[in-house]
Design a protein around this motif. Structure first.
Motif, mmCIF file in Angstrom:
data_model
loop_
_atom_site.group_PDB
_atom_site.id
_atom_site.type_symbol
_atom_site.label_atom_id
_atom_site.label_comp_id
_atom_site.label_asym_id
_atom_site.label_seq_id
_atom_site.Cartn_x
_atom_site.Cartn_y
_atom_site.Cartn_z
ATOM 1 N N ARG A 50 9.324 0.519 -12.905
ATOM 2 C CA ARG A 50 9.181 1.837 -12.111
ATOM 3 C C ARG A 50 9.897 2.820 -12.833
ATOM 4 N NH1 ARG A 50 8.504 0.718 -6.330
ATOM 5 N NH2 ARG A 50 8.177 -1.200 -5.605
ATOM 6 N N HIS B 23 13.755 0.568 -7.026
ATOM 7 C CA HIS B 23 12.954 0.675 -5.683
ATOM 8 C C HIS B 23 13.962 1.068 -4.865
ATOM 9 C CE1 HIS B 23 10.098 -1.165 -2.537
ATOM 10 N NE2 HIS B 23 9.803 0.208 -2.865
ATOM 11 N N HIS C 218 4.515 6.590 2.778
ATOM 12 C CA HIS C 218 3.172 6.278 2.354
ATOM 13 C C HIS C 218 2.033 6.328 3.553
ATOM 14 C CE1 HIS C 218 5.164 5.589 -1.062
ATOM 15 N NE2 HIS C 218 5.536 4.147 -1.178
ATOM 16 N N HIS D 256 6.282 1.518 2.968
ATOM 17 C CA HIS D 256 7.570 1.499 2.454
ATOM 18 C C HIS D 256 8.666 1.830 3.615
ATOM 19 C CE1 HIS D 256 10.454 2.468 -0.679
ATOM 20 N NE2 HIS D 256 11.135 3.286 0.328
ATOM 21 N N ASP E 165 8.596 -2.663 0.239
ATOM 22 C CA ASP E 165 7.138 -2.681 0.226
ATOM 23 C C ASP E 165 6.611 -3.828 1.365
ATOM 24 O OD1 ASP E 165 7.328 -0.231 -0.925
ATOM 25 O OD2 ASP E 165 6.783 -1.255 -2.751
ATOM 26 N N HIS F 129 0.073 0.438 1.448
ATOM 27 C CA HIS F 129 1.370 -0.444 1.922
ATOM 28 C C HIS F 129 2.328 0.561 2.464
ATOM 29 C CE1 HIS F 129 2.979 0.931 -1.723
ATOM 30 N NE2 HIS F 129 4.076 1.023 -1.232
HETATM 31 ZN ZN LIG Z 1 8.193 1.285 -2.095
#
Ligand SMILES: [Zn+2]
Length: 183
Positions: free
Chosen positions: A44, A48, A112, A149, A52, A147
């Protein structure tokens, strides 16, 4: 641990997945993971900032599944502090009852998403209320499955609410991340 575990049950209930639902987490889905759990599984761009939630099964021998349009309930009563964009959809920034008494502000981000119409800064929400559905990532040709988060973030109360966004949240010199799994 209790709040998050209870929330995962609420998420299953809100989506009518049945009482035996078990949410599954790859290590890269957890807070502070350096890795992606999608596409090339490379690094990433930052560790993070939360957890998630995507895959589940409804019994030990059942196949792993995910829902395109997962409904996202509120984990407690609370207030929307801000609504901002993230790299996939939109993020709702909430303050929740039970987390309001600390000297620093504790906020939750649900990210998201395609938020429910009418949710804006100042909106009051109730525990279990459907805040959004997860954003359909096919619309952005993303290799990421849709998904949810969630981040739990501690930050100074002096930061204006309209600055509670993804320019700020990865700044670990300015905010502290609380691992949602342990709340
Ligand atoms: Zn995430």
């Amino acid at each position: 641990m209790k709040v998050f575990k209870t929330y995962l049950s609420a998420l299953a209930r809100a989506n009518r997945l049945g009482p035996d639902t078990e949410w599954l987490f790859y290590p890269a889905m957890l807070q502070d993971s350096p890795a992606k759990w999608w596409d090339d599984f490379a690094f990433r761009h930052a560790l993070h900032e939360g957890i998630d939630i995507c895959f589940y099964r409804t019994g030990p021998k059942r196949p792993v599944k995910f829902i395109q349009a997962l409904k996202v309930p509120a984990l407690a009563d609370g207030t929307v502090l801000n609504v901002c964009d993230d790299f996939l959809g939109r993020t709702l920034v909430l303050e929740h009852q039970g987390f309001q008494d600390s000297p620093e502000r504790i906020i939750f981000t649900y990210s998201h998403l395609a938020p429910a119409p009418g949710l804006e800064p100042g909106s009051r929400v109730e525990r279990g209320e459907i805040l959004a559905r997860v954003f359909d990532t096919r619309l952005k040709r993303s290799k990421l499955p849709p998904h949810l988060h969630i981040s739990c973030i501690e930050l100074p109360r002096s930061i204006p609410l309209d600055q509670l966004n993804w320019k700020l949240f990865p700044r670990r010199d300015k905010v502290s991340l609380i691992n949602p799994v342990f709340i």
